[in-house]
Structures are given as C-alpha cells and as structure tokens.
Design an enzyme around this catalytic site. Sequence first.
Site, PDB file in Angstrom:
ATOM      1  N   ARG A 110       1.745  62.116   8.398  1.00 16.24           N
ATOM      2  CA  ARG A 110       0.907  62.204   7.410  1.00 16.24           C
ATOM      3  C   ARG A 110       0.473  60.762   7.022  1.00 16.24           C
ATOM      4  NH1 ARG A 110       1.508  65.463   1.971  1.00 16.24           N
ATOM      5  NH2 ARG A 110       3.059  63.709   1.359  1.00 16.24           N
ATOM      6  N   THR A 114      -4.870  58.981   3.480  1.00 16.61           N
ATOM      7  CA  THR A 114      -5.929  60.243   3.525  1.00 16.61           C
ATOM      8  C   THR A 114      -5.118  61.637   3.441  1.00 16.61           C
ATOM      9  OG1 THR A 114      -5.810  60.559   6.069  1.00 16.61           O
ATOM     10  CG2 THR A 114      -7.391  58.886   5.219  1.00 16.61           C
ATOM     11  N   ASP A 209      15.307  67.788   6.736  1.00 11.17           N
ATOM     12  CA  ASP A 209      16.450  67.161   6.223  1.00 11.17           C
ATOM     13  C   ASP A 209      17.534  68.055   6.299  1.00 11.17           C
ATOM     14  OD1 ASP A 209      14.964  64.786   5.821  1.00 11.17           O
ATOM     15  OD2 ASP A 209      14.599  65.166   3.611  1.00 11.17           O
TER      16      ASP A 209
END
Length: 215
Positions: A110, A114, A209
Amino acid sequence: MSEATHPANVVIVDHPLVQHKLSRLRDAATSTAGFRRLAREISLLLAYEATRDLKLEDVEIETPLERITGKHLSGKKLCFVSILRAGNGILDGMLDLVPSARVGHIGLFRDPATLRPVEYYCKLPDDIEARDCIVVDPMLATGHSAVAAIDSLKRAGAGTIIFVCLLAAPEGVACLAAAHPDVKIITCAVDRELDDHGYIRPGLGDAGDRLFGTK
C-alpha cells in the site's frame, strides 16, 4: 452455505466445522502454530466450495469387481493465485485438495501517500487464459488489493475468477462487487465493519502477523 442478506455474488460457507474453526481463529489466545493449522484446515473446506461447479466427464474404469462409468474432471484446469504474503497461509490447504493445480503469486503493497495498492511482483502460469482462477487472501477488508490483483489477472487473459477469503467486511464486498461484478466471493463470514485503521471488526486481527508470528 448461505447467501441471505448479502449480495448475490457472495457465498457464506456456514458449515458447522467452518464456523467452529473460524471462532478458534478469532480467539486471541490461539497460538501461531494453532492459527496456521486452523487456517489450513478451513482453506481446504473453502476450496471444496470454490470447486463445486467444476465440470465432469464420463470415463470407463475397472473396479476390482466390474467395469463401470465413473467421473473425471474435464475442461479447463485450475490455478490458485495467492496475494502475498498472507494468501500463502491459506494456499496450502487448497493444494491439499487439488495438488495438480498451478499456482500464481501477486505481490502488492500500500502506497503510504495514496493508500492505493502497488504491484511489486506478479508470476502467473503461461496458460492462465486456459485456467479457472481461484484468488486467495485471508481478509477482504477495503477490497483494494483484491481488485488490483484481479485487474492483473484479467489483463493477463484470465476468464473465470473466484475470490476466496476467511473474512470479509461489507466495504470490501461492495468495492470488489463494483469493480468486478462477475467474480464470486466465497468466505466464512461478512463481519460488521472496518475501523479507522482498516481492520475488520470484530475480525481476527492481522492475518499475516498471526500466520507468521510477526508484529
């Protein structure tokens, strides 16, 4: 399975074993090893649903007692496409069910400015246009990564595409349905909402995770 109260392209796999294992996945006390094992077990059950519409053809076989007409898979072959990195956590269970399937990988991150997904890796079978594709990622949160991955698949020539996840948020379902209304979504549950940090609530935390023991 159930589709009540959800868009027509969403299939909720409400089998008791799936829902039992999902509750254990949600539990914060579940260890990394336990989470990984449960994700693999659920993914096998989700793959069973995702492959429900595969075509069959007649084949003559000899049992130990007589000759019969049985069934074999026919037509297009499968490709599982994992959205890195968390998608790999549910890929193995699907390969347990269909070990002959080809595997593709799409890596996305990501952009901090933006907040849109940026592709950094894409490796797909050369004959992707001849294969039914099942895209796997544990969470359908905002939906942006799923849309970007499916955009890449369609640019490569993929036709029939199904998206499989452990959990979805209403926002992610709406985003994916708007961008790719032809793509069926198969999931264990559609949760209440996304929070301000983009986490699915009540959710199960960060799937990557918890799968890999990172923070």
